[in-house]
Design a protein around this motif. Structure first.
Motif, short mmCIF file in Angstrom:
data_model
loop_
_atom_site.label_atom_id
_atom_site.label_comp_id
_atom_site.label_asym_id
_atom_site.label_seq_id
_atom_site.Cartn_x
_atom_site.Cartn_y
_atom_site.Cartn_z
N ASN A 106 0.83 -1.22 0.00
CA ASN A 106 0.00 0.00 0.00
C ASN A 106 0.85 1.26 0.00
O ASN A 106 0.57 2.23 0.72
CB ASN A 106 -0.97 0.01 1.19
N LEU A 107 1.89 1.29 -0.81
CA LEU A 107 2.84 2.41 -0.81
C LEU A 107 2.57 3.45 -1.90
O LEU A 107 3.22 4.49 -1.93
CB LEU A 107 4.27 1.88 -0.95
N THR A 108 1.62 3.21 -2.78
CA THR A 108 1.36 4.10 -3.91
C THR A 108 1.08 5.54 -3.47
O THR A 108 1.55 6.48 -4.10
CB THR A 108 0.18 3.58 -4.75
N SER A 109 0.33 5.73 -2.40
CA SER A 109 -0.05 7.08 -1.97
C SER A 109 0.82 7.58 -0.81
O SER A 109 0.37 8.40 0.00
CB SER A 109 -1.52 7.10 -1.58
N THR A 110 2.06 7.13 -0.75
CA THR A 110 2.98 7.57 0.32
C THR A 110 3.10 9.09 0.30
O THR A 110 3.34 9.70 -0.73
CB THR A 110 4.37 6.93 0.12
N SER A 111 2.94 9.69 1.48
CA SER A 111 3.02 11.14 1.60
C SER A 111 4.23 11.60 2.40
O SER A 111 4.59 12.78 2.34
CB SER A 111 1.74 11.69 2.25
N GLN A 112 4.87 10.69 3.14
CA GLN A 112 6.05 11.08 3.92
C GLN A 112 6.85 9.85 4.32
O GLN A 112 6.29 8.79 4.62
CB GLN A 112 5.64 11.84 5.18
N VAL A 113 8.18 10.01 4.33
CA VAL A 113 9.11 8.99 4.84
C VAL A 113 9.98 9.69 5.86
O VAL A 113 10.45 10.81 5.62
CB VAL A 113 9.98 8.39 3.71
N THR A 114 10.16 9.05 7.03
CA THR A 114 11.00 9.65 8.07
C THR A 114 12.03 8.65 8.58
O THR A 114 11.80 7.44 8.59
CB THR A 114 10.16 10.14 9.27
N PHE A 115 13.17 9.19 9.01
CA PHE A 115 14.21 8.43 9.70
C PHE A 115 14.39 9.14 11.03
O PHE A 115 14.75 10.33 11.05
CB PHE A 115 15.52 8.44 8.90
N ALA A 116 14.09 8.47 12.14
CA ALA A 116 14.13 9.07 13.48
C ALA A 116 13.28 10.35 13.51
O ALA A 116 13.68 11.38 14.05
CB ALA A 116 15.56 9.36 13.90
N SER A 117 12.11 10.29 12.90
CA SER A 117 11.14 11.39 12.84
C SER A 117 11.59 12.57 11.99
O SER A 117 10.94 13.61 11.97
CB SER A 117 10.76 11.88 14.24
N VAL A 118 12.72 12.45 11.28
CA VAL A 118 13.20 13.52 10.39
C VAL A 118 12.74 13.18 8.97
O VAL A 118 13.08 12.11 8.46
CB VAL A 118 14.74 13.64 10.45
N PRO A 119 11.98 14.08 8.33
CA PRO A 119 11.51 13.81 6.97
C PRO A 119 12.68 13.61 6.00
O PRO A 119 13.71 14.27 6.09
CB PRO A 119 10.72 15.06 6.60
N ALA A 120 12.48 12.68 5.08
CA ALA A 120 13.50 12.37 4.08
C ALA A 120 12.91 12.52 2.68
O ALA A 120 11.73 12.25 2.48
CB ALA A 120 13.98 10.93 4.27
N PRO A 121 13.72 12.94 1.71
CA PRO A 121 13.22 12.97 0.33
C PRO A 121 12.96 11.54 -0.14
O PRO A 121 13.70 10.62 0.21
CB PRO A 121 14.35 13.62 -0.46
N PHE A 122 11.89 11.36 -0.91
CA PHE A 122 11.53 10.01 -1.35
C PHE A 122 10.86 10.06 -2.72
O PHE A 122 10.43 11.11 -3.18
CB PHE A 122 10.59 9.33 -0.35
N SER A 123 10.77 8.89 -3.33
CA SER A 123 10.09 8.73 -4.61
C SER A 123 9.35 7.40 -4.59
O SER A 123 9.92 6.37 -4.23
CB SER A 123 11.11 8.75 -5.75
N VAL A 124 8.07 7.43 -4.95
CA VAL A 124 7.28 6.19 -5.02
C VAL A 124 7.62 5.49 -6.33
O VAL A 124 7.49 6.07 -7.41
CB VAL A 124 5.77 6.49 -4.94
#
Length: 184
Positions: free
Chosen positions: A123-141
């Motif tokens: 269920n990753l198609t609508s990913t809106s945020q990725v975090t590492f230790a609560s720090v947002p990271a740039p991502f691409s679906v």
């Protein structure tokens, strides 16, 4: 034969017109609040999301509020509003399943960040945020089961990786480990 009575007032009510939803997607479990905008909504008695109905709260003739009922499955459904003037549809709401994380590759990288990481799950198609230790990271679906992300700078040790979509958040506890670079 007995005469004519006094006239009684009768009002024709037109069918409702819907112009938009405040939120167009949410968890398959339902439960989020949606405001429907339009005209002719003051007599609304029901809102259907596909085959499931809910009772709205009338805010004004141009807005009603409704708690989204649970959906049968992930995917789009039509939204219809029933008023004294009839039923109108034409808007769509998309049920989304909560994401899951099944793997992270590589599982470690330098504290300076910049490590390209592949996150697998569902269920990753609508990913809106990725975090590492609560720090947002740039991502691409990439697709429904794969997201690519780049780690932000962090401190030495294992950190949680989080992935969010409109339905909720999946957290993989301690899934990525920041390591110190080699000394010179």
């Amino acid at each position: 034969p007995g005469g004519t009575s006094n006239p009684l007032p009768f009002f024709y009510v037109g069918a409702p017109f819907k112009s938009g939803l405040s939120v167009s997607s949410g968890a398959t479990a339902g439960g989020n609040n949606v405001v429907i905008s339009g005209t002719g909504l003051s007599t609304a008695t029901a809102v259907s999301f596909g085959a499931n109905s809910a009772t709205p709260t009338v805010l004004s003739d141009s807005q009603i509020s409704v708690v989204v009922p649970a959906g049968a499955a992930a995917g789009p459904v039509g939204v219809s509003v029933t008023t004294a003037g009839g039923t109108n549809n034409g808007l769509s709401y998309t049920y989304i399943d909560v994401p899951t994380i099944t793997g992270i590759t590589p599982a470690s990288g330098p504290t300076s960040g910049g490590t390209a990481v592949t996150i697998t799950g569902t269920n990753l198609t609508s990913t809106s945020q990725v975090t590492f230790a609560s720090v947002p990271a740039p991502f691409s679906v990439i697709n429904a089961t794969t997201v690519s992300a780049v780690t932000p700078p962090g401190t030495v040790g294992a950190v949680d990786v989080g992935l969010s979509n409109p339905a909720g958040t999946a957290t993989d506890v301690g899934a990525f480990t920041y390591v110190t670079g080699p000394g010179i």
